[in-house]
Design an enzyme around this catalytic site. Structure first.
Site: not given
Ligand code: BG6
Length: 513
Positions: A188-189, A251
């Site tokens: 999950d950047h 996110h």
């Protein structure tokens, strides 16, 4: 320069190497790591994809994407070093011969047996291929567990992990037959964005915020993750995803948990994950009826943005011209625990909105109606804004007296500019993530429990929406989304905060020139 965590040489195999993510995010991340001297001399990257091409073609493509996507100008020496580390392996994901070829490539470039090399398999593909790839890696003896001093084999899964709770569970069952949880890195950047990592520091390394961080002082929290871009060339992926699966399930829920969680016992990955899961478990589950009341969807129609014509979502490439996929979603959530009972969390996200901004605002309660009450009425309350991007920073808004004989009050902001203080070269999210997988640090990746709970929370919304058709398109490009999103918050006597450029934005703009 960021101090690198210890790691050895390894081979990174990127599945889906010709796709958008590899070009936009992974190549720039590898370049930045090489630039900072954080790629081991014997590190090698192998692209694995279906299209026929040579190593040389693949390197040329990497160079072209760097020209487009790198923050800085390409440095020839750095590129030369990185270029020599890049290889290509053409194969179908389900063709076992392709994996044998991969073993041979690994042996050729490393000079040792494939099972003796440290390997990272990065699945930058749709989740539909995760199982096939994992099984093929197992069959070709590439997925070994790395026990007792053996070389390691780690696997990185791009989001979304599944498309709902049951598919995610099935997928997890299948891949954990091949890999142990400790070998698995679910991306999950957003977790690797600097200001997101800063949330824990802001909350737990300062004595001035934590005492206020609860229902006694906080009126509500709002989070906006807005994009100016449309779906670009990812229409066919986005059709099956929509804003809820693309942003809210991952996110957005990660941001909510980091804002709301209790202090973890330690900073190790497991302790932080446990606290995040507790928040997810405390979020009041929505019923189908609630989903109609507390969730709003939207889809952009055509128009003009920044003086240019912009297509409606339904006219984008790869999109059905009667599509009912949402490109905007807004939600009101309640966290039923001692800290947050009665404090609503409002979240909104969408494509083709007015500007690109990701921001968390903690909106405090008004001070009691004594002394200054007639001066304060109509003014915004105190707020703490965490600006994740762009122009990363933190702003505190409070009231001050306007100079002069009269008692007039105006809200003012104290701004912390991340780049002004720490410089422009903070690692980009994917750079940090790749480095952490190489170093074996899972802290910025999501654990299975988090993924499971987040799907459970959003499934009700997607399933409810699947049953009824919305009146789409319902917002114009360049706006803040559909009118219903305003009603969602306004019926509670609150309003969405229009993101304001911090005072230092102009300075940053000037520095870029
Ligand atoms: C990805 C989504 O996870 O995040 C994309 O799939 C979205 O649709 C992107 O554009 C936004 O990331 P960032 O880092 O540009 O805010």
């Amino acid at each position: 320069m960021t101090k690198a965590k210890e790691h050895k040489a390894c081979i990174l195999v990127i599945f889906g190497a010709t796709g958008d993510l590899t070009h936009r995010k992974l190549f720039p991340a590898l370049y930045d790591l090489e630039f900072k001297g954080m790629l081991h001399e014997h590190f090698r990257a192998v692209g694995f994809a279906r299209r026929e091409k040579s190593d040389e073609d693949f390197r040329k493509e990497a160079f072209e994407s760097l020209k487009k996507n790198l923050r800085a100008k390409i440095n020839d020496d750095v590129w030369k070093r990185l270029c020599a580390k890049i290889y290509y392996n053409q194969a179908e994901f389900d063709d076992i011969e392709g994996y044998k070829k991969l073993c041979a490539t690994i042996e050729y470039i490393s000079g040792s047996k494939a099972e003796d090399c440290d390997k990272i398999f990065y699945l930058a593909t749709s989740h539909e291929y995760f199982e096939t790839i994992a099984n093929s890696l197992k069959e070709s003896n590439l997925a070994h567990k790395g026990e007792k001093g053996e070389s390691y084999s780690r696997v990185v899964f791009e989001k979304p992990f599944g498309s709902d709770l049951s598919s995610a569970r099935m997928l997890n069952e299948k891949i954990t037959k091949v890999f142990d949880e400790r070998q698995i890195y679910r991306i999950d950047h957003y977790l690797a964005k600097e200001l997101v990592q800063n949330l824990l520091v802001l909350r737990f390394a300062n004595s001035i915020f934590e005492p206020l961080w609860n229902r006694k002082y906080v009126d509500h929290v709002q989070i906006t993750v807005a994009e100016e871009l449309g779906v670009e060339n990812r229409g066919s992926y986005y059709e099956k995803s929509g804003a809820v699966r693309d942003i809210i399930q991952n996110h957005m829920l990660q941001l909510i948990t980091l804002v709301a969680m209790e202090p973890p016992v330690s900073l190790n990955a497991q302790d932080i994950r446990e606290e995040k899961v507790k928040v997810m478990r405390s979020i009041e589950p929505l019923t189908a009826k609630d989903a109609e009341k507390f969730a709003v969807r939207g889809q952009y129609g055509g128009g003009s943005m920044n003086g240019k014509k912009a297509a409606a979502y339904r006219d984008e490439e790869g999109v059905d011209n009667k599509s009912h996929t949402e490109t905007f979603a807004a939600l009101k959530l309640s966290i039923d625990n001692l800290r947050w009972a009665g404090v609503p969390f409002y979240a909104r996200t969408g494509k083709r909105l007015k500007e690109r901004v990701a921001e968390i605002s903690i909106v405090f309660k008004h001070s009691p109606s004594v002394l200054f009450h007639q001066h304060l009425s109509g003014l915004d309350p105190n707020m703490l804004m965490i600006r994740i991007q762009p122009d990363e920073g933190i702003s505190l808004q409070f009231n001050a007296k306007i100079p002069g004989a009269k008692m007039l009050i105006d809200p003012v902001r104290m701004d912390f500019c991340h780049e002004c203080k720490f410089g422009p070269n903070s690692p980009e999210a994917y750079e940090r993530l790749l480095h952490d997988v190489m170093a074996g640090d899972p802290t910025l990746f999501t654990g299975w429990d988090e993924v499971e709970h987040s799907w459970r929370l959003v499934d009700v919304i997607t399933k409810t929406w699947e049953k009824t058709k919305a009146k789409f398109p319902n917002y114009e490009v360049g706006s803040w989304g559909p009118k219903d999103a305003n009603s969602l918050i306004e019926k509670d006597g609150r309003k969405w905060l229009e993101p304001q450029k911090p005072s230092y934005s102009a300075l940053l703009e000037q520095n870029k020139k």
